[in-house]
Design a protein around this motif. Structure first.
Motif, PDB file in Angstrom:
ATOM      1  N   SER A 118       1.090  -1.135   0.091  1.00 56.54           N
ATOM      2  CA  SER A 118      -0.022   0.009   0.081  1.00 56.54           C
ATOM      3  C   SER A 118       0.979   1.329  -0.032  1.00 56.54           C
ATOM      4  CB  SER A 118      -0.821  -0.010   1.219  1.00 56.54           C
ATOM      5  OG  SER A 118      -1.638  -1.241   1.049  1.00 56.54           O
ATOM      6  N   ILE A 119       0.429   2.175  -0.703  1.00 56.27           N
ATOM      7  CA  ILE A 119       1.168   3.522  -0.614  1.00 56.27           C
ATOM      8  C   ILE A 119       0.204   4.353   0.626  1.00 56.27           C
ATOM      9  CG2 ILE A 119       1.967   3.421  -2.824  1.00 56.27           C
ATOM     10  CD1 ILE A 119      -0.328   5.355  -3.486  1.00 56.27           C
ATOM     11  N   ARG A 120       0.720   5.606   0.915  1.00 52.80           N
ATOM     12  CA  ARG A 120       0.079   6.306   1.998  1.00 52.80           C
ATOM     13  C   ARG A 120      -1.192   6.988   1.578  1.00 52.80           C
ATOM     14  NH1 ARG A 120       2.899  11.594   3.412  1.00 52.80           N
ATOM     15  NH2 ARG A 120       4.872  10.973   2.286  1.00 52.80           N
ATOM     16  N   VAL A 141      -2.350  11.253  -2.976  1.00 52.98           N
ATOM     17  CA  VAL A 141      -2.848  12.425  -2.269  1.00 52.98           C
ATOM     18  C   VAL A 141      -3.542  11.986  -1.177  1.00 52.98           C
ATOM     19  CG1 VAL A 141      -4.366  14.140  -2.695  1.00 52.98           C
ATOM     20  CG2 VAL A 141      -3.514  12.950  -4.682  1.00 52.98           C
ATOM     21  N   ARG A 142      -3.013  12.822  -0.029  1.00 50.35           N
ATOM     22  CA  ARG A 142      -3.388  12.343   1.373  1.00 50.35           C
ATOM     23  C   ARG A 142      -4.848  13.230   1.817  1.00 50.35           C
ATOM     24  NH1 ARG A 142      -3.013   7.919   4.849  1.00 50.35           N
ATOM     25  NH2 ARG A 142      -3.706   8.609   6.584  1.00 50.35           N
ATOM     26  N   VAL A 143      -5.789  13.062   2.134  1.00 49.06           N
ATOM     27  CA  VAL A 143      -6.895  13.748   2.512  1.00 49.06           C
ATOM     28  C   VAL A 143      -6.859  13.931   4.082  1.00 49.06           C
ATOM     29  CG1 VAL A 143      -9.241  13.998   2.298  1.00 49.06           C
ATOM     30  CG2 VAL A 143      -8.318  12.391   0.886  1.00 49.06           C
ATOM     31  N   GLU A 166     -13.978   2.162  14.222  1.00 54.33           N
ATOM     32  CA  GLU A 166     -13.128   3.368  13.595  1.00 54.33           C
ATOM     33  C   GLU A 166     -13.211   3.247  12.115  1.00 54.33           C
ATOM     34  OE1 GLU A 166      -9.269   3.637  15.297  1.00 54.33           O
ATOM     35  OE2 GLU A 166     -10.076   5.521  16.523  1.00 54.33           O
ATOM     36  N   HIS A 167     -13.019   2.251  11.569  1.00 57.32           N
ATOM     37  CA  HIS A 167     -12.898   1.858  10.229  1.00 57.32           C
ATOM     38  C   HIS A 167     -13.913   2.630   9.406  1.00 57.32           C
ATOM     39  CE1 HIS A 167     -10.065  -1.779  11.084  1.00 57.32           C
ATOM     40  NE2 HIS A 167      -9.429  -1.253  10.015  1.00 57.32           N
ATOM     41  N   VAL A 168     -15.109   2.410  10.020  1.00 56.64           N
ATOM     42  CA  VAL A 168     -16.397   2.911   9.438  1.00 56.64           C
ATOM     43  C   VAL A 168     -16.482   4.476   9.568  1.00 56.64           C
ATOM     44  CG1 VAL A 168     -18.962   2.881   9.177  1.00 56.64           C
ATOM     45  CG2 VAL A 168     -17.792   0.829   9.736  1.00 56.64           C
ATOM     46  N   TRP A 190     -10.378   0.085  -0.745  1.00 59.97           N
ATOM     47  CA  TRP A 190     -10.547  -1.019   0.274  1.00 59.97           C
ATOM     48  C   TRP A 190      -9.422  -0.984   1.037  1.00 59.97           C
ATOM     49  CZ3 TRP A 190     -10.321  -2.516  -5.138  1.00 59.97           C
ATOM     50  CH2 TRP A 190      -9.010  -3.256  -5.550  1.00 59.97           C
ATOM     51  N   SER A 191      -9.653  -1.525   2.327  1.00 59.50           N
ATOM     52  CA  SER A 191      -8.537  -0.998   3.362  1.00 59.50           C
ATOM     53  C   SER A 191      -7.212  -2.133   3.132  1.00 59.50           C
ATOM     54  CB  SER A 191      -9.102  -1.639   4.869  1.00 59.50           C
ATOM     55  OG  SER A 191      -8.304  -1.520   5.872  1.00 59.50           O
ATOM     56  N   ASP A 192      -6.082  -1.548   3.578  1.00 64.81           N
ATOM     57  CA  ASP A 192      -4.961  -2.329   3.752  1.00 64.81           C
ATOM     58  C   ASP A 192      -4.733  -3.145   4.861  1.00 64.81           C
ATOM     59  OD1 ASP A 192      -4.265  -0.216   5.673  1.00 64.81           O
ATOM     60  OD2 ASP A 192      -3.003   0.583   4.240  1.00 64.81           O
ATOM     61  N   GLY A 207     -23.938   8.197  -3.201  1.00 60.62           N
ATOM     62  CA  GLY A 207     -23.701   7.918  -1.909  1.00 60.62           C
ATOM     63  C   GLY A 207     -22.524   6.929  -1.818  1.00 60.62           C
ATOM     64  N   TYR A 208     -22.662   6.307  -0.432  1.00 58.84           N
ATOM     65  CA  TYR A 208     -21.549   5.136  -0.277  1.00 58.84           C
ATOM     66  C   TYR A 208     -22.120   3.919  -0.139  1.00 58.84           C
ATOM     67  CZ  TYR A 208     -18.051   3.761   3.569  1.00 58.84           C
ATOM     68  OH  TYR A 208     -17.041   3.205   4.223  1.00 58.84           O
ATOM     69  N   THR A 209     -21.598   3.266  -1.117  1.00 61.68           N
ATOM     70  CA  THR A 209     -22.103   1.650  -0.982  1.00 61.68           C
ATOM     71  C   THR A 209     -20.919   0.955  -0.346  1.00 61.68           C
ATOM     72  OG1 THR A 209     -23.220   1.994  -3.221  1.00 61.68           O
ATOM     73  CG2 THR A 209     -22.858  -0.243  -2.565  1.00 61.68           C
TER      74      THR A 209
END
Ligand code: WAQ
Ligand code: MG
Length: 269
Positions: A118-120, A141-143, A166-168, A190-192, A207-209
């Motif tokens: 993964s990249i950051r 790009v880090r938000v 926390e993930h959610v 998707w998560s690392d 929206g967010y699916t």
């Protein structure tokens, strides 16, 4: 008084010297919560599933309240996917549905699946041509500089619909800020974290699916792709993502259920 607090951590030295990305975090906290927040970030970096970070950068900046803007929490949808292939099929359908071209979808997935680790940050892709637009390479790009406007209200409302953890929270806050960015079309994520296989597609229109499986259990490769409008000003967009202070609200909508549509959608294949 409020502070932007951000953390990035790596193992094998700093990211810029080739260290492996472990974990990051970004919050906007009241002064009285900063210490607690910093300790939580330190613990996360030192006790992470991806490894024990040996480089941890924590940046704390006082913010001006006038610089903060408010954006609504993105609407949440769920779906059913029994395996990675079904998850990816749903994600592709959702991306196409909000205007990402088939070519861009193919290239975006290709880029995420080709990552060795993964990249950051996130990769920016043109939603029409599928060209990678950011020049950050391994950084992405880090938000940053976003949070829930009212953490207690958020916890209470989201817990009622079974969305805890926390993930959610972090993903919903990030996706809500990202969806509000000028020129954004859609996000794929998707998560690392090796034991977290849920991912999502998000956009202002759709929206967010939440997609229950986007990678195999045990994989520590995840990432984010931001698909942006063809011809959009990526400097303005990156500035918004990296610098604009954004707090996420319920948008005057008292009832989260109205924002949270749990219609089940079954995979197409
Ligand atoms: N800005 C840009 N990209 C980021 C950021 C950020 N602030 N944080 C993480 N990323 C990128 C980076 O490449 C990570 O490797 C990748 O995203 C995954 O980050 O509904 O946990 O923090 O159950 O591991 C989504 C599903 C969870 C949540 C996502 O991502 C749900 C997740 P992670
Ligand atoms: Mg992670």
């Amino acid at each position: 008084m409020q502070f932007s607090v951000k953390m990035r951590s790596a193992k094998g030295g700093p990211h810029e010297k080739g260290g492996r990305h472990i974990s990051g975090a970004e919050r906007i906290l009241e002064e009285s919560d900063v210490e607690k927040g910093v300790v939580a970030m330190l613990r996360r970096a030192r006790n992470h599933q991806r490894g024990k970070a040996d480089f941890i950068s924590i940046k704390i900046e006082e913010i001006k309240e006038d610089d903060v803007i408010f954006k609504p929490l993105i609407a949440v949808h769920s779906c059913i996917a029994k395996n990675v292939a079904q998850g990816h099929a749903i994600a592709k359908e959702k991306l196409q549905g909000v205007g990402v071209s088939a070519l861009a979808i193919e290239r975006g997935f290709g880029a995420l699946l080709a990552l060795k680790d993964s990249i950051r940050g996130a990769m920016l892709f043109d939603a029409f041509t599928g060209e990678r637009l950011d020049t950050f390479g391994k950084r992405g790009v880090r938000v940053t500089k976003m949070d829930c406007a009212d953490a207690a209200e958020y916890e209470e409302k989201l817990a009622k619909v079974g969305l805890t953890g926390e993930h959610v929270r972090e993903a919903l806050v990030l996706a809500s800020k990202v969806a509000s960015a000028p020129g954004m079309v859609a996000e794929l994520c998707w998560s690392d974290d090796p034991d977290y296989v849920t991912g999502y597609v998000a956009s202002a229109i759709g929206g967010y699916t939440r997609i229950p499986i986007m990678k195999e259990m045990g994989s520590s490769v995840g990432g984010r792709i931001f698909f942006v409008k063809h011809g959009c000003d990526t400097n303005v967009l990156s500035e918004y993502l990296q610098e604009q202070l954004v707090l996420i609200t319920f948008g005057g909508n008292a009832d989260v259920e109205a924002r949270t549509n749990f219609t089940k959608q079954t995979a197409i294949n």
